[in-house]
Design a protein around this motif. Sequence first.
Motif, PDB file in Angstrom:
ATOM      1  N   ASP A  48     -12.403   7.492  -4.776  1.00 21.52           N
ATOM      2  CA  ASP A  48     -11.234   8.221  -5.248  1.00 21.52           C
ATOM      3  C   ASP A  48     -10.042   7.268  -5.275  1.00 21.52           C
ATOM      4  O   ASP A  48      -9.993   6.311  -4.526  1.00 21.52           O
ATOM      5  N   ASP A  49      -9.086   7.527  -6.124  1.00 26.84           N
ATOM      6  CA  ASP A  49      -7.875   6.704  -6.177  1.00 26.84           C
ATOM      7  C   ASP A  49      -6.630   7.584  -6.120  1.00 26.84           C
ATOM      8  O   ASP A  49      -5.627   7.311  -6.752  1.00 26.84           O
ATOM      9  N   GLY A  50      -6.700   8.626  -5.326  1.00 25.66           N
ATOM     10  CA  GLY A  50      -5.586   9.569  -5.202  1.00 25.66           C
ATOM     11  C   GLY A  50      -4.483   9.035  -4.311  1.00 25.66           C
ATOM     12  O   GLY A  50      -4.325   7.834  -4.111  1.00 25.66           O
ATOM     13  N   ASP A  51      -3.720   9.953  -3.756  1.00 20.60           N
ATOM     14  CA  ASP A  51      -2.540   9.596  -2.979  1.00 20.60           C
ATOM     15  C   ASP A  51      -2.724   9.887  -1.496  1.00 20.60           C
ATOM     16  O   ASP A  51      -1.810  10.381  -0.834  1.00 20.60           O
ATOM     17  N   LEU A  52      -3.892   9.574  -0.972  1.00 20.46           N
ATOM     18  CA  LEU A  52      -4.144   9.802   0.443  1.00 20.46           C
ATOM     19  C   LEU A  52      -3.533   8.664   1.258  1.00 20.46           C
ATOM     20  O   LEU A  52      -2.643   7.966   0.791  1.00 20.46           O
ATOM     21  N   ILE A  53      -4.012   8.459   2.445  1.00 18.97           N
ATOM     22  CA  ILE A  53      -3.482   7.408   3.318  1.00 18.97           C
ATOM     23  C   ILE A  53      -3.585   6.053   2.623  1.00 18.97           C
ATOM     24  O   ILE A  53      -4.641   5.696   2.104  1.00 18.97           O
ATOM     25  N   ASP A  54      -2.488   5.324   2.614  1.00 21.92           N
ATOM     26  CA  ASP A  54      -2.462   3.986   2.023  1.00 21.92           C
ATOM     27  C   ASP A  54      -2.359   2.913   3.113  1.00 21.92           C
ATOM     28  O   ASP A  54      -3.020   1.892   3.049  1.00 21.92           O
ATOM     29  N   ARG A  55      -1.513   3.181   4.108  1.00 17.62           N
ATOM     30  CA  ARG A  55      -1.302   2.226   5.188  1.00 17.62           C
ATOM     31  C   ARG A  55      -1.044   2.990   6.473  1.00 17.62           C
ATOM     32  O   ARG A  55      -0.425   4.055   6.467  1.00 17.62           O
ATOM     33  N   LEU A  56      -1.512   2.429   7.580  1.00 17.44           N
ATOM     34  CA  LEU A  56      -1.382   3.076   8.879  1.00 17.44           C
ATOM     35  C   LEU A  56      -1.034   2.015   9.912  1.00 17.44           C
ATOM     36  O   LEU A  56      -1.793   1.064  10.101  1.00 17.44           O
ATOM     37  N   ILE A  57       0.113   2.173  10.541  1.00 17.32           N
ATOM     38  CA  ILE A  57       0.536   1.240  11.582  1.00 17.32           C
ATOM     39  C   ILE A  57       0.396   1.942  12.926  1.00 17.32           C
ATOM     40  O   ILE A  57       1.009   2.976  13.164  1.00 17.32           O
ATOM     41  N   ILE A  58      -0.454   1.362  13.778  1.00 15.45           N
ATOM     42  CA  ILE A  58      -0.672   1.894  15.123  1.00 15.45           C
ATOM     43  C   ILE A  58      -0.017   0.929  16.101  1.00 15.45           C
ATOM     44  O   ILE A  58      -0.408  -0.240  16.179  1.00 15.45           O
TER      45      ILE A  58
END
Length: 140
Positions: A48-58
């Motif tokens: 899929d190429d939708g608008d879900l999570i793109d980047r996550l900083i933990i």
Amino acid sequence: MKRLLNYMMFIGIATLAISCAEPQEPSAGERVIGNWSVVEYYVQGQVDDGDLIDRLIIERDGNFILEDGNGVLTVGTWSADDTALTLSPAEGEAIVLNIVTLTYSKGHFIQNLSSPILGDVEIRYLLDNEGEGDYSGSGT
């Protein structure tokens, strides 16, 4: 001379004990820290190429920043165990990402959603860790 021999024997035994100690596997909470970018994700098994999570900083301090494909940021706190990473936003519902595999550099997570319209939906995220503390998006 006898004292020196006893001292050397003590050092030898201590060295042997330390070298034989079994190393501990790092916890999921230790491995998940960093700046993660989504390489691919699959919705119901389809790329899929939708608008879900793109980047996550933990972050080490227990906070997270999540950026979706539209550039919208979500912030909050996180917790992790061997089975799941739980993101608790300042507003809204918690996001549970079940851990399939997790190393310091790669992550494979599954998010299960349920909706009255769509039913049960499974989203698989494949992520790369660009490094801790580098928030520019350019990697380390």
